[in-house]
Motif scaffolding. Sequence first.
Motif, PDB file in Angstrom:
ATOM      1  N   SER A   1      -6.221   0.608   4.107  1.00  0.00           N
ATOM      2  CA  SER A   1      -6.237   1.680   3.125  1.00  0.00           C
ATOM      3  C   SER A   1      -6.964   1.091   1.917  1.00  0.00           C
ATOM      4  O   SER A   1      -7.107  -0.120   1.822  1.00  0.00           O
ATOM      5  CB  SER A   1      -4.816   2.105   2.755  1.00  0.00           C
ATOM      6  OG  SER A   1      -4.087   0.968   2.294  1.00  0.00           O
TER       7      SER A   1
ATOM      8  N   ASP B   1      -7.083   5.514   7.882  1.00  0.00           N
ATOM      9  CA  ASP B   1      -7.105   5.858   6.450  1.00  0.00           C
ATOM     10  C   ASP B   1      -7.902   4.804   5.676  1.00  0.00           C
ATOM     11  O   ASP B   1      -7.765   4.672   4.470  1.00  0.00           O
ATOM     12  CB  ASP B   1      -5.654   5.921   5.942  1.00  0.00           C
ATOM     13  CG  ASP B   1      -5.558   6.433   4.507  1.00  0.00           C
ATOM     14  OD1 ASP B   1      -6.440   7.215   4.099  1.00  0.00           O
ATOM     15  OD2 ASP B   1      -4.621   6.029   3.797  1.00  0.00           O
TER      16      ASP B   1
ATOM     17  N   CYS C   1      -2.695   2.671  -5.398  1.00  0.00           N
ATOM     18  CA  CYS C   1      -1.431   2.977  -4.717  1.00  0.00           C
ATOM     19  C   CYS C   1      -0.648   3.988  -5.541  1.00  0.00           C
ATOM     20  O   CYS C   1      -0.109   4.964  -5.020  1.00  0.00           O
ATOM     21  CB  CYS C   1      -0.626   1.697  -4.511  1.00  0.00           C
ATOM     22  SG  CYS C   1       1.021   1.943  -3.830  1.00  0.00           S
TER      23      CYS C   1
ATOM     24  N   HIS D   1       0.861  -1.191   0.000  1.00  0.00           N
ATOM     25  CA  HIS D   1       0.000   0.000   0.000  1.00  0.00           C
ATOM     26  C   HIS D   1       0.891   1.232   0.000  1.00  0.00           C
ATOM     27  O   HIS D   1       2.117   1.105   0.126  1.00  0.00           O
ATOM     28  CB  HIS D   1      -0.989   0.012   1.171  1.00  0.00           C
ATOM     29  CG  HIS D   1      -0.364   0.021   2.542  1.00  0.00           C
ATOM     30  ND1 HIS D   1       0.461  -0.989   2.989  1.00  0.00           N
ATOM     31  CD2 HIS D   1      -0.409   0.917   3.556  1.00  0.00           C
ATOM     32  CE1 HIS D   1       0.860  -0.708   4.219  1.00  0.00           C
ATOM     33  NE2 HIS D   1       0.356   0.446   4.584  1.00  0.00           N
ATOM     34  N   TYR D   2       0.298   2.416  -0.142  1.00  0.00           N
ATOM     35  CA  TYR D   2       1.087   3.617  -0.455  1.00  0.00           C
ATOM     36  C   TYR D   2       1.742   4.300   0.734  1.00  0.00           C
ATOM     37  O   TYR D   2       2.534   5.234   0.551  1.00  0.00           O
ATOM     38  CB  TYR D   2       0.202   4.628  -1.196  1.00  0.00           C
ATOM     39  CG  TYR D   2      -0.722   5.428  -0.297  1.00  0.00           C
ATOM     40  CD1 TYR D   2      -1.901   4.868   0.198  1.00  0.00           C
ATOM     41  CD2 TYR D   2      -0.409   6.726   0.074  1.00  0.00           C
ATOM     42  CE1 TYR D   2      -2.731   5.600   1.032  1.00  0.00           C
ATOM     43  CE2 TYR D   2      -1.238   7.472   0.906  1.00  0.00           C
ATOM     44  CZ  TYR D   2      -2.404   6.901   1.386  1.00  0.00           C
ATOM     45  OH  TYR D   2      -3.216   7.617   2.207  1.00  0.00           O
ATOM     46  N   HIS D   3       1.457   3.881   1.968  1.00  0.00           N
ATOM     47  CA  HIS D   3       1.960   4.608   3.130  1.00  0.00           C
ATOM     48  C   HIS D   3       3.498   4.678   3.145  1.00  0.00           C
ATOM     49  O   HIS D   3       4.176   3.728   2.741  1.00  0.00           O
ATOM     50  CB  HIS D   3       1.450   3.984   4.423  1.00  0.00           C
ATOM     51  CG  HIS D   3      -0.036   4.181   4.631  1.00  0.00           C
ATOM     52  ND1 HIS D   3      -0.777   3.430   5.507  1.00  0.00           N
ATOM     53  CD2 HIS D   3      -0.895   5.054   4.061  1.00  0.00           C
ATOM     54  CE1 HIS D   3      -2.047   3.836   5.467  1.00  0.00           C
ATOM     55  NE2 HIS D   3      -2.150   4.817   4.598  1.00  0.00           N
TER      56      HIS D   3
END
Length: 277
Positions: free
Chosen positions: A146, A174, A89, A66-68
């Motif tokens: 997310s 989120d 993402c 995921h993009y975190h």
Amino acid sequence: MHRERVSENVFWFQSEIYAQVTAGVVAGPQWAVMIDTLALPDETLSIREFIEHELNVPVRYVINTHYHADHTWGNCFFPGATVIAHASCRDLLEERGILSLEAAKRQNPALRQVKIVLPQMTFAEGELTLRVGKKNLILSLATGHSKDGIAVLVEEDRILFAGDSFMPLPYIVDGDIDEIMASIKRIGRMGLENIVQGHGDVILRGEIDAAVRENLNYLSAIKRAVKAASRRKNAIELLDNITIEECGKSRVYLGGLAQTLHQRNLHALLQQMQDSQ
Ligand SMILES: [Zn+2]
């Protein structure tokens, strides 16, 4: 940084700096796949060192669960690799990641050399299979922490790199509580040997059922508690009194962040309930 061999050619790394965040490597005879990167450049670079000089292969693919920031900001240290992720993402890294990296660089000089690298290969439904050596990696959706969450199953070994859809303390700020509950239930039915959580320790086969149950109980408990608080005028103050223990969790470490994450969960859930009324 901790490092462990999970099974043949499958390795796991855990940060000692930030929230016990994890990353993985699956190595084949010619090249390796990295699953997530760690939060700070030094730790990601020492993983690269291990892959290139101990396993003696280059990294050809980096998968972002995921993009975190704590999972993706090391992409730039694998310039020859193709980054694979959920299509969202890529969008979220572009919309949010670039700005939040700029802000973080002003606070933390250790991030000076970091650049956001957007995934080049994406999917948004179904599964994607990647063959590395004798193993199939099956990438599938695992949303809820997310909206761009994916998990990576090492099919032959029944090892799941779950990203943050599975954590010692589920985190939904989120994300979406019902979606993460569905993801956790699905993970519980997969017949796994190990779950590599996005943060915390590797869960062994004999511990999986209890961990699944505990996470689902925690999420149901915060839902109930926040719903009850939301009917009162001083709802926000009441959230301070909802302890992590009475929601069925104890001894969660996460680099000392557990209490903060729990409080953020409660506030986010109250906000989401109020928004949907
Ligand atoms: Zn994370």
